[in-house]
Design a protein around this motif. Sequence first.
Motif, mmCIF file in Angstrom:
data_model
loop_
_atom_site.group_PDB
_atom_site.id
_atom_site.type_symbol
_atom_site.label_atom_id
_atom_site.label_comp_id
_atom_site.label_asym_id
_atom_site.label_seq_id
_atom_site.Cartn_x
_atom_site.Cartn_y
_atom_site.Cartn_z
ATOM 1 N N LYS A 194 19.526 44.224 39.659
ATOM 2 C CA LYS A 194 20.076 45.742 38.201
ATOM 3 C C LYS A 194 20.323 44.664 37.680
ATOM 4 C CE LYS A 194 20.844 48.579 41.527
ATOM 5 N NZ LYS A 194 19.683 48.595 42.476
ATOM 6 N N LYS A 195 20.234 45.758 36.086
ATOM 7 C CA LYS A 195 20.779 44.699 34.826
ATOM 8 C C LYS A 195 21.643 45.092 34.088
ATOM 9 C CE LYS A 195 17.442 45.017 30.858
ATOM 10 N NZ LYS A 195 15.844 45.901 30.239
ATOM 11 N N ASN A 196 21.841 44.080 34.160
ATOM 12 C CA ASN A 196 23.964 44.016 33.676
ATOM 13 C C ASN A 196 23.731 44.848 31.928
ATOM 14 O OD1 ASN A 196 23.559 41.828 32.257
ATOM 15 N ND2 ASN A 196 24.439 40.276 33.447
ATOM 16 N N ALA A 197 24.653 44.531 31.694
ATOM 17 C CA ALA A 197 25.373 45.226 30.446
ATOM 18 C C ALA A 197 24.045 44.742 29.058
ATOM 19 C CB ALA A 197 27.099 45.690 29.798
ATOM 20 N N ALA A 198 24.647 43.112 29.536
ATOM 21 C CA ALA A 198 24.425 42.823 28.365
ATOM 22 C C ALA A 198 22.579 42.384 28.038
ATOM 23 C CB ALA A 198 24.384 40.961 28.223
ATOM 24 N N GLY A 199 22.431 43.215 29.323
ATOM 25 C CA GLY A 199 20.374 43.248 29.083
ATOM 26 C C GLY A 199 20.007 42.012 30.412
ATOM 27 N N ARG A 200 21.030 41.076 31.360
ATOM 28 C CA ARG A 200 20.407 39.405 31.750
ATOM 29 C C ARG A 200 19.962 41.331 33.233
ATOM 30 N NH1 ARG A 200 24.862 37.761 29.706
ATOM 31 N NH2 ARG A 200 23.747 36.716 27.361
ATOM 32 N N LEU A 201 19.141 40.696 33.809
ATOM 33 C CA LEU A 201 19.124 40.624 35.743
ATOM 34 C C LEU A 201 19.594 39.816 36.310
ATOM 35 C CD1 LEU A 201 15.180 40.274 35.141
ATOM 36 C CD2 LEU A 201 16.491 42.197 35.675
ATOM 37 N N SER A 259 22.424 35.498 48.655
ATOM 38 C CA SER A 259 22.689 34.514 49.740
ATOM 39 C C SER A 259 22.956 34.130 50.799
ATOM 40 C CB SER A 259 20.911 33.954 50.326
ATOM 41 O OG SER A 259 21.004 32.896 49.184
ATOM 42 N N HIS A 260 22.692 34.109 51.878
ATOM 43 C CA HIS A 260 23.862 33.546 52.649
ATOM 44 C C HIS A 260 25.255 33.989 52.886
ATOM 45 C CE1 HIS A 260 21.135 29.929 52.733
ATOM 46 N NE2 HIS A 260 21.264 30.170 51.008
ATOM 47 N N ARG A 261 25.239 35.187 53.101
ATOM 48 C CA ARG A 261 26.910 36.047 53.268
ATOM 49 C C ARG A 261 26.341 37.091 54.604
ATOM 50 N NH1 ARG A 261 31.505 36.992 52.495
ATOM 51 N NH2 ARG A 261 32.177 39.086 52.152
ATOM 52 N N ASN A 262 25.125 37.458 55.256
ATOM 53 C CA ASN A 262 24.593 38.256 55.952
ATOM 54 C C ASN A 262 25.382 38.090 57.600
ATOM 55 O OD1 ASN A 262 23.777 40.112 54.128
ATOM 56 N ND2 ASN A 262 21.376 39.034 54.887
ATOM 57 N N HIS A 263 25.567 37.005 57.597
ATOM 58 C CA HIS A 263 25.892 36.356 59.683
ATOM 59 C C HIS A 263 26.057 34.826 59.026
ATOM 60 C CE1 HIS A 263 21.870 34.790 60.744
ATOM 61 N NE2 HIS A 263 21.696 35.208 59.728
ATOM 62 N N MET A 321 27.637 38.860 41.997
ATOM 63 C CA MET A 321 26.119 38.932 41.506
ATOM 64 C C MET A 321 25.827 37.406 40.858
ATOM 65 S SD MET A 321 25.232 41.974 42.304
ATOM 66 C CE MET A 321 23.719 42.809 41.335
ATOM 67 N N ALA A 322 24.694 37.157 40.889
ATOM 68 C CA ALA A 322 24.205 36.109 40.128
ATOM 69 C C ALA A 322 23.436 36.609 39.390
ATOM 70 C CB ALA A 322 23.796 34.950 40.970
ATOM 71 N N GLU A 323 23.392 35.700 38.651
ATOM 72 C CA GLU A 323 21.925 36.350 37.132
ATOM 73 C C GLU A 323 20.817 35.284 37.825
ATOM 74 O OE1 GLU A 323 21.624 34.718 31.990
ATOM 75 O OE2 GLU A 323 23.240 35.730 32.913
ATOM 76 N N VAL A 324 19.614 36.157 37.418
ATOM 77 C CA VAL A 324 18.135 35.816 37.723
ATOM 78 C C VAL A 324 17.470 34.303 36.678
ATOM 79 C CG1 VAL A 324 15.757 36.518 37.850
ATOM 80 C CG2 VAL A 324 17.230 37.604 38.451
ATOM 81 N N HIS A 325 17.250 34.007 37.288
ATOM 82 C CA HIS A 325 16.856 32.483 36.789
ATOM 83 C C HIS A 325 15.555 32.505 35.164
ATOM 84 C CE1 HIS A 325 15.363 28.220 36.008
ATOM 85 N NE2 HIS A 325 16.744 27.644 36.884
ATOM 86 N N GLY A 326 16.071 31.849 35.010
ATOM 87 C CA GLY A 326 15.144 32.315 34.175
ATOM 88 C C GLY A 326 13.464 32.180 33.998
ATOM 89 N N SER A 327 13.270 31.131 35.077
ATOM 90 C CA SER A 327 11.492 31.343 35.436
ATOM 91 C C SER A 327 11.060 32.182 36.552
ATOM 92 C CB SER A 327 11.495 29.373 36.399
ATOM 93 O OG SER A 327 12.207 29.756 36.910
ATOM 94 N N ASP A 328 12.140 32.536 36.514
ATOM 95 C CA ASP A 328 11.562 33.990 37.757
ATOM 96 C C ASP A 328 11.438 35.014 37.039
ATOM 97 O OD1 ASP A 328 11.266 32.509 40.317
ATOM 98 O OD2 ASP A 328 13.461 32.441 39.829
ATOM 99 N N HIS A 329 12.228 35.087 35.277
ATOM 100 C CA HIS A 329 12.204 36.335 34.353
ATOM 101 C C HIS A 329 10.768 37.102 34.918
ATOM 102 C CE1 HIS A 329 16.220 37.920 33.105
ATOM 103 N NE2 HIS A 329 16.306 36.414 32.849
ATOM 104 N N LYS A 330 9.816 36.661 34.569
ATOM 105 C CA LYS A 330 8.673 37.427 34.729
ATOM 106 C C LYS A 330 8.219 37.890 35.692
ATOM 107 C CE LYS A 330 3.889 35.940 33.078
ATOM 108 N NZ LYS A 330 2.823 34.821 32.713
ATOM 109 N N ALA A 331 8.439 37.418 36.504
ATOM 110 C CA ALA A 331 7.934 37.963 37.590
ATOM 111 C C ALA A 331 8.509 39.247 38.353
ATOM 112 C CB ALA A 331 7.983 36.570 38.702
ATOM 113 N N VAL A 332 10.098 38.683 37.828
ATOM 114 C CA VAL A 332 10.714 40.060 38.374
ATOM 115 C C VAL A 332 10.440 41.324 37.138
ATOM 116 C CG1 VAL A 332 13.319 41.527 38.140
ATOM 117 C CG2 VAL A 332 12.596 38.923 38.981
ATOM 118 N N LYS A 333 10.391 40.977 35.651
ATOM 119 C CA LYS A 333 9.556 42.334 35.196
ATOM 120 C C LYS A 333 8.518 42.790 35.416
ATOM 121 C CE LYS A 333 13.189 42.035 31.683
ATOM 122 N NZ LYS A 333 13.428 43.079 30.681
ATOM 123 N N ARG A 334 7.583 41.791 35.836
ATOM 124 C CA ARG A 334 5.916 42.475 36.397
ATOM 125 C C ARG A 334 6.582 43.231 37.300
ATOM 126 N NH1 ARG A 334 3.448 37.987 38.000
ATOM 127 N NH2 ARG A 334 2.877 37.309 36.230
#
Length: 65
Positions: free
Chosen positions: A15-22, A27-31, A47-60
Amino acid sequence: MPKLKTNRGAAKRFKKNAAGRLSHRQSHRNHILTKKSTKRKRHLRSMAEVHGSDHKAVKRMLPSI
């Protein structure tokens, strides 16, 4: 040129937050929660912010964001 398609799996996870960050759910909260401390589970709720190195992949995967 054909329309760009959104990766539906990624659309449900990011999800994109109000500041425009993803952001994404942590993880590790299911069982196997009994051995995890209350503090650890509480911190995993947020919620955690998407790491900078993953931004390009998520945008694609999410061209409409």
